[in-house]
Design a protein around this motif. Structure first.
Motif, short mmCIF file in Angstrom:
data_model
loop_
_atom_site.label_atom_id
_atom_site.label_comp_id
_atom_site.label_asym_id
_atom_site.label_seq_id
_atom_site.Cartn_x
_atom_site.Cartn_y
_atom_site.Cartn_z
N ILE A 63 -2.82 -39.88 -53.93
CA ILE A 63 -4.13 -39.93 -54.57
C ILE A 63 -4.12 -39.11 -55.86
O ILE A 63 -4.62 -39.57 -56.90
N LEU A 67 -4.86 -40.24 -59.79
CA LEU A 67 -5.88 -39.60 -60.62
C LEU A 67 -5.29 -38.96 -61.87
O LEU A 67 -5.92 -38.97 -62.93
N THR A 95 -9.94 -43.86 -62.89
CA THR A 95 -10.15 -44.38 -61.54
C THR A 95 -11.09 -43.50 -60.71
O THR A 95 -11.52 -43.92 -59.64
N PHE A 110 -12.94 -44.10 -56.78
CA PHE A 110 -12.80 -43.25 -55.59
C PHE A 110 -14.18 -42.78 -55.12
O PHE A 110 -14.47 -42.81 -53.93
N GLU A 111 -14.99 -42.35 -56.05
CA GLU A 111 -16.33 -41.84 -55.69
C GLU A 111 -17.19 -42.94 -55.07
O GLU A 111 -17.92 -42.68 -54.11
N HIS A 128 -16.32 -45.32 -53.28
CA HIS A 128 -15.86 -45.59 -51.92
C HIS A 128 -16.00 -44.36 -51.01
O HIS A 128 -15.52 -44.37 -49.88
N LEU A 152 -14.65 -41.42 -51.48
CA LEU A 152 -13.42 -40.62 -51.45
C LEU A 152 -13.50 -39.55 -52.53
O LEU A 152 -13.23 -39.80 -53.69
N ASP A 153 -13.91 -38.35 -52.13
CA ASP A 153 -13.98 -37.25 -53.08
C ASP A 153 -12.67 -36.47 -53.06
O ASP A 153 -12.63 -35.26 -52.98
N CYS A 154 -11.59 -37.22 -53.15
CA CYS A 154 -10.24 -36.69 -52.99
C CYS A 154 -9.81 -35.76 -54.11
O CYS A 154 -8.87 -34.99 -53.94
N LEU A 187 -2.36 -43.11 -50.77
CA LEU A 187 -3.61 -43.86 -50.82
C LEU A 187 -3.89 -44.58 -49.51
O LEU A 187 -5.02 -44.56 -49.02
N LEU A 218 -10.09 -51.54 -52.21
CA LEU A 218 -9.88 -50.34 -53.02
C LEU A 218 -8.76 -50.56 -54.03
O LEU A 218 -8.92 -50.26 -55.22
N LEU A 238 -9.12 -50.44 -58.08
CA LEU A 238 -8.34 -49.47 -58.84
C LEU A 238 -7.49 -50.17 -59.90
O LEU A 238 -7.44 -49.74 -61.06
#
Length: 63
Positions: A8, A12, A18, A22-23, A25, A27-29, A40, A54, A58
């Motif tokens: 991930i 980024l 991207t 992520f946000e 979906h 996903l605050d990765c 991922l 996803l 992306l």
């Protein structure tokens, strides 16, 4: 092209545009310490995110 095997954080770093995907979906990765190591596919599975969707979003945003 982004693949399910990329981490991930790698995604980024290479493609900062991207982040909104992520946000969207949930996903605050970018804040997660494991993002440097988590692929991922694993992140999507853990967070119950549709991986094919996803990946499509992306890859669309980077093209």
């Amino acid at each position: 092209m982004i693949s399910k095997d990329m981490t991930i954080n790698e995604i980024l770093r290479r493609y900062p545009q991207t982040l909104p995907v992520f946000e969207r979906h949930g996903l605050d990765c970018f804040d997660c310490q494991i993002a440097d190591f988590e692929q991922l596919e694993h992140g999507a599975t853990v967070h119950k995110v549709d991986l094919p969707l996803l990946l499509a979003e992306l890859n669309k945003i980077i093209s």
